[in-house]
Design a protein around this motif. Structure first.
Motif, PDB file in Angstrom:
ATOM      1  N   SER A 183     -29.951 -15.642 -12.214  1.00 55.05           N
ATOM      2  CA  SER A 183     -30.584 -14.326 -12.325  1.00 55.05           C
ATOM      3  C   SER A 183     -30.951 -13.997 -13.774  1.00 55.05           C
ATOM      4  CB  SER A 183     -29.677 -13.236 -11.757  1.00 55.05           C
ATOM      5  OG  SER A 183     -28.525 -13.086 -12.561  1.00 55.05           O
ATOM      6  N   LYS A 184     -30.403 -14.738 -14.735  1.00 58.14           N
ATOM      7  CA  LYS A 184     -30.732 -14.544 -16.144  1.00 58.14           C
ATOM      8  C   LYS A 184     -31.889 -15.462 -16.513  1.00 58.14           C
ATOM      9  CE  LYS A 184     -26.070 -13.291 -17.526  1.00 58.14           C
ATOM     10  NZ  LYS A 184     -24.937 -13.641 -18.383  1.00 58.14           N
ATOM     11  N   PRO A 185     -32.867 -14.938 -17.237  1.00 57.94           N
ATOM     12  CA  PRO A 185     -34.035 -15.768 -17.572  1.00 57.94           C
ATOM     13  C   PRO A 185     -33.681 -16.854 -18.588  1.00 57.94           C
ATOM     14  CG  PRO A 185     -34.150 -13.684 -18.727  1.00 57.94           C
ATOM     15  CD  PRO A 185     -32.966 -13.598 -17.803  1.00 57.94           C
ATOM     16  N   PRO A 186     -34.394 -17.973 -18.541  1.00 60.35           N
ATOM     17  CA  PRO A 186     -34.167 -19.025 -19.539  1.00 60.35           C
ATOM     18  C   PRO A 186     -34.688 -18.581 -20.904  1.00 60.35           C
ATOM     19  CG  PRO A 186     -35.958 -19.632 -18.083  1.00 60.35           C
ATOM     20  CD  PRO A 186     -35.393 -18.342 -17.561  1.00 60.35           C
ATOM     21  N   ALA A 187     -34.168 -19.191 -21.946  1.00 65.97           N
ATOM     22  CA  ALA A 187     -34.624 -18.923 -23.315  1.00 65.97           C
ATOM     23  C   ALA A 187     -35.330 -20.167 -23.827  1.00 65.97           C
ATOM     24  CB  ALA A 187     -33.438 -18.583 -24.210  1.00 65.97           C
ATOM     25  N   ILE A 188     -36.317 -19.966 -24.670  1.00 64.48           N
ATOM     26  CA  ILE A 188     -37.029 -21.084 -25.284  1.00 64.48           C
ATOM     27  C   ILE A 188     -36.762 -21.050 -26.780  1.00 64.48           C
ATOM     28  CG2 ILE A 188     -39.287 -22.098 -25.747  1.00 64.48           C
ATOM     29  CD1 ILE A 188     -40.173 -20.944 -23.050  1.00 64.48           C
ATOM     30  N   ILE A 189     -36.342 -22.196 -27.312  1.00 65.03           N
ATOM     31  CA  ILE A 189     -36.042 -22.292 -28.736  1.00 65.03           C
ATOM     32  C   ILE A 189     -36.683 -23.547 -29.306  1.00 65.03           C
ATOM     33  CG2 ILE A 189     -33.837 -21.069 -28.471  1.00 65.03           C
ATOM     34  CD1 ILE A 189     -32.487 -23.844 -28.886  1.00 65.03           C
ATOM     35  N   LEU A 190     -36.711 -23.651 -30.617  1.00 68.22           N
ATOM     36  CA  LEU A 190     -37.167 -24.860 -31.299  1.00 68.22           C
ATOM     37  C   LEU A 190     -35.953 -25.627 -31.799  1.00 68.22           C
ATOM     38  CD1 LEU A 190     -40.194 -23.559 -33.383  1.00 68.22           C
ATOM     39  CD2 LEU A 190     -40.247 -24.908 -31.286  1.00 68.22           C
ATOM     40  N   VAL A 191     -35.957 -26.933 -31.576  1.00 70.78           N
ATOM     41  CA  VAL A 191     -34.844 -27.788 -31.973  1.00 70.78           C
ATOM     42  C   VAL A 191     -35.397 -28.897 -32.869  1.00 70.78           C
ATOM     43  CG1 VAL A 191     -33.102 -29.401 -31.105  1.00 70.78           C
ATOM     44  CG2 VAL A 191     -33.590 -27.332 -29.838  1.00 70.78           C
ATOM     45  N   ASN A 192     -34.666 -29.232 -33.909  1.00 73.85           N
ATOM     46  CA  ASN A 192     -35.064 -30.338 -34.781  1.00 73.85           C
ATOM     47  C   ASN A 192     -34.722 -31.657 -34.122  1.00 73.85           C
ATOM     48  OD1 ASN A 192     -35.954 -28.732 -36.926  1.00 73.85           O
ATOM     49  ND2 ASN A 192     -33.879 -28.524 -37.708  1.00 73.85           N
ATOM     50  N   ALA A 193     -35.709 -32.540 -34.043  1.00 71.95           N
ATOM     51  CA  ALA A 193     -35.473 -33.893 -33.570  1.00 71.95           C
ATOM     52  C   ALA A 193     -35.027 -34.744 -34.755  1.00 71.95           C
ATOM     53  CB  ALA A 193     -36.755 -34.459 -32.960  1.00 71.95           C
ATOM     54  N   ASN A 194     -34.323 -35.835 -34.460  1.00 70.56           N
ATOM     55  CA  ASN A 194     -33.922 -36.717 -35.553  1.00 70.56           C
ATOM     56  C   ASN A 194     -35.105 -37.594 -35.975  1.00 70.56           C
ATOM     57  OD1 ASN A 194     -34.079 -38.912 -33.769  1.00 70.56           O
ATOM     58  ND2 ASN A 194     -31.872 -39.082 -33.506  1.00 70.56           N
ATOM     59  N   ARG A 195     -34.884 -38.490 -36.886  1.00 76.48           N
ATOM     60  CA  ARG A 195     -35.992 -39.292 -37.426  1.00 76.48           C
ATOM     61  C   ARG A 195     -36.609 -40.221 -36.391  1.00 76.48           C
ATOM     62  NH1 ARG A 195     -33.481 -44.149 -40.870  1.00 76.48           N
ATOM     63  NH2 ARG A 195     -31.619 -44.461 -39.614  1.00 76.48           N
TER      64      ARG A 195
END
Length: 70
Positions: free
Chosen positions: A17-29
């Motif tokens: 019932s809670k909406p998803p959140a969208i975030i930015l994540v750092n990828a490794n090399r």
């Protein structure tokens, strides 16, 4: 020096019932995302509380979904 690649990921709550959140994540090399996120920060600077485990939800096998651990 290269800047790290940022990838948009979706955080899915255990409670549907809670909406998803969208975030930015750092990828490794190598372009890989972390397996676990701890209290990540969204684009507005708000902390999304919890521990999040990378998951391939349904037909999304691109590794950009995380599910909150209880």
């Amino acid at each position: 020096m290269r800047s790290s690649l940022k990838v948009s990921v979706t955080l899915h709550q255990v409670d549907a019932s809670k909406p998803p959140a969208i975030i930015l994540v750092n990828a490794n090399r190598h372009g890989q995302l972390p397996a676990v996120l701890l209290d990540p920060v969204d684009g507005d600077g708000r902390v999304v509380q919890g521990m999040w485990l990378g998951d391939d939800l349904g037909d999304r096998t691109d590794g950009t979904s995380y599910v909150r651990l209880r």
